[in-house]
Design a protein around this motif. Structure first.
Motif, PDB file in Angstrom:
ATOM      1  N   GLY A 201      10.720 -19.701 -13.983  1.00  0.00           N
ATOM      2  CA  GLY A 201      10.813 -18.296 -14.340  1.00  0.00           C
ATOM      3  C   GLY A 201       9.782 -17.494 -13.573  1.00  0.00           C
ATOM      4  N   VAL A 202      10.002 -16.188 -13.482  1.00  0.00           N
ATOM      5  CA  VAL A 202       9.083 -15.304 -12.764  1.00  0.00           C
ATOM      6  C   VAL A 202       8.943 -13.996 -13.531  1.00  0.00           C
ATOM      7  CG1 VAL A 202       8.670 -13.979 -10.649  1.00  0.00           C
ATOM      8  CG2 VAL A 202       9.629 -16.286 -10.499  1.00  0.00           C
ATOM      9  N   VAL A 203       7.709 -13.514 -13.615  1.00  0.00           N
ATOM     10  CA  VAL A 203       7.418 -12.165 -14.103  1.00  0.00           C
ATOM     11  C   VAL A 203       7.043 -11.352 -12.873  1.00  0.00           C
ATOM     12  CG1 VAL A 203       5.984 -10.745 -15.606  1.00  0.00           C
ATOM     13  CG2 VAL A 203       6.506 -13.109 -16.247  1.00  0.00           C
ATOM     14  N   ALA A 204       7.713 -10.229 -12.630  1.00  0.00           N
ATOM     15  CA  ALA A 204       7.460  -9.473 -11.401  1.00  0.00           C
ATOM     16  C   ALA A 204       7.404  -7.979 -11.663  1.00  0.00           C
ATOM     17  CB  ALA A 204       8.537  -9.775 -10.365  1.00  0.00           C
ATOM     18  N   THR A 205       6.652  -7.294 -10.797  1.00  0.00           N
ATOM     19  CA  THR A 205       6.543  -5.840 -10.863  1.00  0.00           C
ATOM     20  C   THR A 205       6.314  -5.294  -9.466  1.00  0.00           C
ATOM     21  OG1 THR A 205       5.456  -4.002 -12.030  1.00  0.00           O
ATOM     22  CG2 THR A 205       4.031  -5.739 -11.185  1.00  0.00           C
ATOM     23  N   LEU A 206       6.396  -3.981  -9.333  1.00  0.00           N
ATOM     24  CA  LEU A 206       6.183  -3.330  -8.045  1.00  0.00           C
ATOM     25  C   LEU A 206       4.689  -3.244  -7.754  1.00  0.00           C
ATOM     26  CD1 LEU A 206       7.846  -1.801  -5.800  1.00  0.00           C
ATOM     27  CD2 LEU A 206       7.177   0.304  -6.988  1.00  0.00           C
ATOM     28  N   LEU A 207       4.304  -3.511  -6.507  1.00  0.00           N
ATOM     29  CA  LEU A 207       2.914  -3.346  -6.090  1.00  0.00           C
ATOM     30  C   LEU A 207       2.742  -1.906  -5.627  1.00  0.00           C
ATOM     31  CD1 LEU A 207       0.143  -4.601  -5.577  1.00  0.00           C
ATOM     32  CD2 LEU A 207       0.913  -5.164  -3.272  1.00  0.00           C
ATOM     33  N   LYS A 208       2.186  -1.088  -6.487  1.00  0.00           N
ATOM     34  CA  LYS A 208       2.043   0.332  -6.176  1.00  0.00           C
ATOM     35  C   LYS A 208       0.879   0.569  -5.221  1.00  0.00           C
ATOM     36  CE  LYS A 208       3.906   1.603 -10.695  1.00  0.00           C
ATOM     37  NZ  LYS A 208       3.637   2.265 -11.994  1.00  0.00           N
ATOM     38  N   ASN A 209       1.070   1.538  -4.326  1.00  0.00           N
ATOM     39  CA  ASN A 209       0.026   1.924  -3.380  1.00  0.00           C
ATOM     40  C   ASN A 209      -0.417   0.744  -2.525  1.00  0.00           C
ATOM     41  OD1 ASN A 209      -1.615   3.819  -2.171  1.00  0.00           O
ATOM     42  ND2 ASN A 209      -3.311   3.556  -3.608  1.00  0.00           N
ATOM     43  N   GLY A 210       0.561  -0.071  -2.108  1.00  0.00           N
ATOM     44  CA  GLY A 210       0.249  -1.242  -1.300  1.00  0.00           C
ATOM     45  C   GLY A 210      -0.091  -0.887   0.132  1.00  0.00           C
ATOM     46  N   PRO A 211      -0.476  -1.892   0.933  1.00  0.00           N
ATOM     47  CA  PRO A 211      -0.919  -1.642   2.304  1.00  0.00           C
ATOM     48  C   PRO A 211       0.214  -1.465   3.302  1.00  0.00           C
ATOM     49  CG  PRO A 211      -1.036  -3.968   1.818  1.00  0.00           C
ATOM     50  CD  PRO A 211      -0.630  -3.292   0.538  1.00  0.00           C
ATOM     51  N   SER A 212       1.456  -1.597   2.857  1.00  0.00           N
ATOM     52  CA  SER A 212       2.604  -1.501   3.750  1.00  0.00           C
ATOM     53  C   SER A 212       3.410  -0.250   3.448  1.00  0.00           C
ATOM     54  CB  SER A 212       3.498  -2.740   3.586  1.00  0.00           C
ATOM     55  OG  SER A 212       4.707  -2.591   4.292  1.00  0.00           O
ATOM     56  N   LYS A 244      -5.350  -2.072 -11.256  1.00  0.00           N
ATOM     57  CA  LYS A 244      -6.686  -2.046 -10.663  1.00  0.00           C
ATOM     58  C   LYS A 244      -6.611  -1.957  -9.144  1.00  0.00           C
ATOM     59  CE  LYS A 244      -9.440  -4.427 -14.190  1.00  0.00           C
ATOM     60  NZ  LYS A 244     -10.278  -5.629 -14.472  1.00  0.00           N
ATOM     61  N   PHE A 245      -5.661  -2.681  -8.564  1.00  0.00           N
ATOM     62  CA  PHE A 245      -5.506  -2.655  -7.112  1.00  0.00           C
ATOM     63  C   PHE A 245      -5.118  -1.259  -6.643  1.00  0.00           C
ATOM     64  CE2 PHE A 245      -2.827  -2.959  -3.326  1.00  0.00           C
ATOM     65  CZ  PHE A 245      -3.673  -3.624  -2.457  1.00  0.00           C
ATOM     66  N   ALA A 246      -4.150  -0.648  -7.331  1.00  0.00           N
ATOM     67  CA  ALA A 246      -3.696   0.696  -6.956  1.00  0.00           C
ATOM     68  C   ALA A 246      -4.819   1.712  -7.099  1.00  0.00           C
ATOM     69  CB  ALA A 246      -2.500   1.098  -7.816  1.00  0.00           C
ATOM     70  N   SER A 247      -5.613   1.593  -8.165  1.00  0.00           N
ATOM     71  CA  SER A 247      -6.729   2.516  -8.375  1.00  0.00           C
ATOM     72  C   SER A 247      -7.775   2.358  -7.283  1.00  0.00           C
ATOM     73  CB  SER A 247      -7.372   2.268  -9.742  1.00  0.00           C
ATOM     74  OG  SER A 247      -6.461   2.529 -10.782  1.00  0.00           O
ATOM     75  N   GLY A 248      -8.049   1.113  -6.910  1.00  0.00           N
ATOM     76  CA  GLY A 248      -9.020   0.858  -5.849  1.00  0.00           C
ATOM     77  C   GLY A 248      -8.570   1.409  -4.523  1.00  0.00           C
ATOM     78  N   ARG A 249      -7.274   1.272  -4.222  1.00  0.00           N
ATOM     79  CA  ARG A 249      -6.733   1.806  -2.977  1.00  0.00           C
ATOM     80  C   ARG A 249      -6.828   3.329  -2.959  1.00  0.00           C
ATOM     81  NH1 ARG A 249      -4.902  -0.494   1.658  1.00  0.00           N
ATOM     82  NH2 ARG A 249      -3.074   0.859   1.630  1.00  0.00           N
ATOM     83  N   SER A 250      -6.503   3.944  -4.095  1.00  0.00           N
ATOM     84  CA  SER A 250      -6.546   5.406  -4.165  1.00  0.00           C
ATOM     85  C   SER A 250      -7.963   5.920  -3.963  1.00  0.00           C
ATOM     86  CB  SER A 250      -6.008   5.878  -5.522  1.00  0.00           C
ATOM     87  OG  SER A 250      -4.644   5.537  -5.668  1.00  0.00           O
ATOM     88  N   SER A 251      -8.935   5.243  -4.578  1.00  0.00           N
ATOM     89  CA  SER A 251     -10.332   5.658  -4.444  1.00  0.00           C
ATOM     90  C   SER A 251     -10.805   5.523  -3.005  1.00  0.00           C
ATOM     91  CB  SER A 251     -11.219   4.811  -5.363  1.00  0.00           C
ATOM     92  OG  SER A 251     -10.856   5.001  -6.716  1.00  0.00           O
ATOM     93  N   ALA A 252     -10.416   4.418  -2.360  1.00  0.00           N
ATOM     94  CA  ALA A 252     -10.834   4.183  -0.980  1.00  0.00           C
ATOM     95  C   ALA A 252     -10.211   5.204  -0.038  1.00  0.00           C
ATOM     96  CB  ALA A 252     -10.447   2.766  -0.559  1.00  0.00           C
ATOM     97  N   GLN A 253      -8.938   5.555  -0.295  1.00  0.00           N
ATOM     98  CA  GLN A 253      -8.257   6.513   0.568  1.00  0.00           C
ATOM     99  C   GLN A 253      -8.823   7.920   0.401  1.00  0.00           C
ATOM    100  OE1 GLN A 253      -4.236   5.857  -0.715  1.00  0.00           O
ATOM    101  NE2 GLN A 253      -3.985   4.023   0.528  1.00  0.00           N
ATOM    102  N   ALA A 254      -9.323   8.218  -0.814  1.00  0.00           N
ATOM    103  CA  ALA A 254      -9.865   9.549  -1.075  1.00  0.00           C
ATOM    104  C   ALA A 254     -11.282   9.704  -0.531  1.00  0.00           C
ATOM    105  CB  ALA A 254      -9.861   9.826  -2.576  1.00  0.00           C
ATOM    106  N   ALA A 255     -11.962   8.579  -0.328  1.00  0.00           N
ATOM    107  CA  ALA A 255     -13.365   8.625   0.117  1.00  0.00           C
ATOM    108  C   ALA A 255     -13.481   9.098   1.565  1.00  0.00           C
ATOM    109  CB  ALA A 255     -13.972   7.234  -0.026  1.00  0.00           C
TER     110      ALA A 255
END
Length: 255
Positions: A201-212, A244-255
């Motif tokens: 079985g697999v639990v899956a979701t969208l990776l928001k604000n990813g690097p691609s 957490k990943f999406a939040s970190g990406r957003s913070s880095a992009q805003a810096a």
């Protein structure tokens, strides 16, 4: 071509240098023009790179793009992941937290492709390898990514898959697929069992604000009984890691 170079290897590297030069997706005809090689040779090379997960293919534009897997290959040369705003760190941490296999996937045509895998360290585990292709409508990763398309396009993709299906009993049922797509859209994730791999079985979701620029999905795979017994924990771990990943990406992009 310089003496001592293996022609196919040199061409593969030249392909990626073309992408670096133009910094946009390229079609077969554009690559042929830029590199001056026969179209048959270029088609064979791109088909091989696609099968191994090194390029993504957009069926609408018929253009190729280097995949996230290519970008991840050299990560260790830069000293490895150092913070939460790093895709590999997130995947590895999620694997350590859950003890189960973590999958990063993308759509390639009408198939889901696992471009990076962190396998479980448990004795009873769901074992995968990077580059694997799975029918998009028979995987949690594929269903999550399909949910980003509109219903009309999903219908066309289902019909295309069914046209290429050799056995009538293997045909995709559009009603069932659309019900799963709606589940993803309502919950933000999906849990599947016994679709591509019996007993898993697999639990899956969208990776928001990813690097691609292409949508990516992330999943946790395990033997089905462990998915059932640990459903709440796995969903919470996955959604928290992605948030957490999406939040970190957003913070880095805003810096």
């Amino acid at each position: 071509m310089s003496e001592g170079l293996v022609k196919s290897a040199a061409r593969v590297m030249a392909i990626f240098e073309c992408f670096e030069d133009v910094k946009r997706p390229l079609t077969i005809s554009e690559l042929v023009r830029l590199m001056g090689v026969p179209q048959s040779s270029m088609s064979a090379l791109m088909k091989s790179l696609l099968a191994q997960g090194f390029v993504d293919y957009d069926t609408r534009s018929r253009a190729y793009t280097p995949s996230v897997r290519v970008g991840l290959l050299g990560n260790w040369l830069m000293g490895g992941p150092q913070n939460q705003d790093n895709l590999l760190t997130m995947l590895q941490d999620l694997n350590a937290t859950t003890g189960d296999t973590v999958i990063l996937g993308v759509l390639n045509g009408v198939e889901a492709q696992y471009i990076h895998v962190v396998n479980s360290y448990q004795r009873l585990r769901f074992q995968l390898r990077p580059g694997m292709l799975r029918p998009m409508f028979r995987t949690a990763i594929g269903l999550v990514l399909a949910s980003q398309r509109d219903d009309a396009e999903i219908g066309r993709m289902i019909r295309r898959v069914n046209t290429e299906t050799e056995r009538p009993e293997d045909a995709i049922q559009e009603v069932e697929v659309m019900a799963r797509i709606q589940e993803v859209r309502e919950n933000g994730y999906i849990i599947t069992a016994n679709l591509a791999t019996p007993g898993a079985g697999v639990v899956a979701t969208l990776l928001k604000n990813g690097p691609s620029s292409r949508p990516l999905a992330i999943g946790i795979g395990a033997p089905h009984p462990r998915i059932v017994s640990g459903k709440e924990f796995l969903v919470e771990s996955l959604t928290l890691a992605v948030s957490k990943f999406a939040s970190g990406r957003s913070s880095a992009q805003a810096a």
